[in-house]
Design an enzyme around this catalytic site. Structure first.
Site, mmCIF file in Angstrom:
data_model
loop_
_atom_site.group_PDB
_atom_site.id
_atom_site.type_symbol
_atom_site.label_atom_id
_atom_site.label_comp_id
_atom_site.label_asym_id
_atom_site.label_seq_id
_atom_site.Cartn_x
_atom_site.Cartn_y
_atom_site.Cartn_z
ATOM 1 N N GLY A 9 0.878 -1.225 -0.086
ATOM 2 C CA GLY A 9 -0.054 -0.042 0.075
ATOM 3 C C GLY A 9 0.724 1.302 -0.013
ATOM 4 O O GLY A 9 2.006 1.341 0.232
ATOM 5 N N ARG A 55 -1.228 9.052 3.671
ATOM 6 C CA ARG A 55 -1.279 10.200 4.788
ATOM 7 C C ARG A 55 -0.070 10.245 5.984
ATOM 8 O O ARG A 55 -0.058 11.108 6.536
ATOM 9 C CB ARG A 55 -2.500 9.809 5.828
ATOM 10 C CG ARG A 55 -3.852 9.823 5.112
ATOM 11 C CD ARG A 55 -5.406 9.471 6.044
ATOM 12 N NE ARG A 55 -5.236 8.280 5.850
ATOM 13 C CZ ARG A 55 -5.843 7.553 6.587
ATOM 14 N NH1 ARG A 55 -6.349 8.041 7.889
ATOM 15 N NH2 ARG A 55 -6.212 6.181 6.590
#
Ligand code: UD1
Ligand code: CA
Length: 452
Positions: free
Chosen positions: A9, A13
């Protein structure tokens, strides 16, 4: 059991140039927390994708990697690692960004999986804030997971959620992986859909939610660091280590410390470090990947990749760099730097000294300000100092050079040639005395002032 870690992934953020899973908790990259946990259960494989090369550079050599590019969901991640899965072994699935999971929890999951002869066993937890998580639905003694974005209003009220950690039967995965589709709200291949395909499935509900907490931003990174730190310090204190100020002390998960050692405030101990009994470490010390014996003192100092034997004292303000070995009862003092250097039993270098690429015998006294000149701008050279030698203050030892046993060098000497055993070596300009010179100079200057 095989252990597959999903780590492809993006981790948007984190706002980082680096992949999320290489950010550190207590000096150890998140992915390495998970890899080490996985290794306790079997062969480890990692699915990498986003900035794969950086992630790979943190992995031990015996870990296999599988590239997932592009990233089309957790089910797709497992498809990319199909070669890793064995039909004769179970498959434990972990996430690279969930670092604080414990062995005990995996053991519980494993026990349930084996006792129920399951095709899949899901680790779940109950939360008042289930938004974002897959919800656990039980029907006819089976488990199904519906993702937040695909859930009905009724399903969204379910508080038991999927942690994303599972044990599958390898055979079941291989037989059903191709049945996954991306026909859902996110257009992804969901690993959770495999759970619904199993005839024999159950869950283990985890009480301690911290263990399955993921890191999505740097606030969560700091929160997990605080929790991990507290847990490690408490374990150490219960095993007989005094931590004077737990708030300002940071100790990594792979550090071992013996009984009755005292850790003073503002101290960081990281990596694969071992410290014996009855030591005093800190205040203000930083120790990384080092092996320290018993009754050692390290005060206001840096220690990296070094070995320190019993009863050695280091600091204040010493810097022991990679490859330093201090034998029993050595004293390394104020403002002393060492690198790739062995210091023999009972030897001392107490003040303002640099020892690089040096091998120093026993009972040697290294005077204040001694420098091994180990580098000529091109290459590094060794210095040898024999047992019982006395190096006068402010000696420059121009390497390669060999100081014999019991030899003495005069203070301020520049030693460029080998010194035989028991010899005195002087390498400095002879002192000259000019009687009355200073006084005469003063008077000359005074007379000149009067004339102006
Ligand atoms: C997933 C689960 C959800 C669960 C949640 C727990 C699915 C479909 N959903 O949610 O039920 O409650 O985890 O956190 O599995 N990853 C890859 N490749 C991909 C996508 C993800 O390697 O293509 C990795 C990520 O790096 C991460 C992990 O898988 O480590 C989970 O991904 P994430 O997107 O956070 O999980 P969700 O799909 O939101
Ligand atoms: Ca997530």
């Amino acid at each position: 059991m095989k252990v597959l870690i999903l780590a492809a992934g993006l981790g948007k953020r984190m706002k980082s140039k680096y992949p999320k899973v290489v950010h550190k908790i207590l000096g150890k990259p998140m992915i390495n927390w998970v890899v080490d946990l996985g290794k306790a259960f079997g062969e480890v494989g990692v699915v990498v994708g986003h900035k794969a090369d950086i992630v790979k550079s943190y992995l031990p050599e015996d870990v296999k990697t599988y590239l997932q590019e592009p990233q089309l969901g957790t089910g797709h991640a497992v498809m990319c690692a199909r070669d890793f899965i064995s039909k004769n072994e179970d498959l434990l699935v972990l996430y690279g960004d969930v670092p604080l999971l414990s062995k005990e929890t995996i053991n519980k999951l494993k026990k349930e999986h084996e006792e129920q002869k399951n095709q899949v066993t899901v680790l779940t937890f109950v939360t008042d804030n289930p938004a974002g998580y897959g919800r656990i639905i039980r029907e006819n003694g089976k488990v199904r997971i519906v993702e937040d974005k695909d859930a009905t209003e009724e399903e969204k009220k379910i508080k038991e959620v999927n942690s994303g950690i599972y044990i599958f039967s390898g055979k079941f995965v291989l037989e059903n992986l191709d049945k996954l589709s991306n026909n859902n709200a996110q257009g992804e291949y969901y690993l959770t859909d495999l759970v619904g395909m199993a005839d024999r499935s159950s869950t283990v509900i985890l009480e301690d939610i911290v263990e399955v907490s993921g890191v999505n931003d740097r606030i969560q990174l700091a929160q997990l660091e605080t929790i991990a730190k507290q847990r490690i310090l408490e374990k150490l204190m219960l095993s007989g280590v005094t931590i004077v100020d737990p708030n300002s002390t940071f100790i990594g998960p792979d550090v071992e410390i013996g009984m009755d050692t005292i850790i003073y405030p503002f101290t960081i101990i990281e990596g694969y470090t071992k410290i014996g009994e009855d030591c005093e470490i800190g205040p203000y010390s930083h120790i990384v990947d080092s092996n320290i014996g018993n009754e050692v003192k390290v005060i206001r100092s840096e220690v990296e990749k070094s070995v320190i034997e019993n009863k050695v004292s280091v600091g204040p303000f010493s810097r022991l760099r990679e490859g330093t070995v201090l034998k029993e009862k050595v004293k390394i003092g104020n403002f002393v730097e060492t690198k790739k250097t062995t210091v023999g039993k009972n030897s001392k270098a107490q003040h303002l000294t640099y020892l690089g690429d040096a091998t120093i015998g026993e009972d040697v006294n290294v005077g204040a300000g001694t420098i091994t000149c180990n580098y000529d701008g091109y290459k590094k050279y060794p210095t040898y100092i024999g047992d019982g030698a006395f190096i006068g203050s402010n000696t420059s030892l121009v390497a390669p050079v060999n100081i014999g046993k019991g030899a003495i060098t005069g203070a301020g000497s520049v030693i460029t040639e080998d010194v035989p055993n028991d010899a005195l070596a002087l390498g400095r300009a002879r002192q000259i005395i000019k009687e009355g010179w200073a006084k005469k100079k003063r008077e000359e200057l005074k007379n000149a002032d009067h004339k102006e």
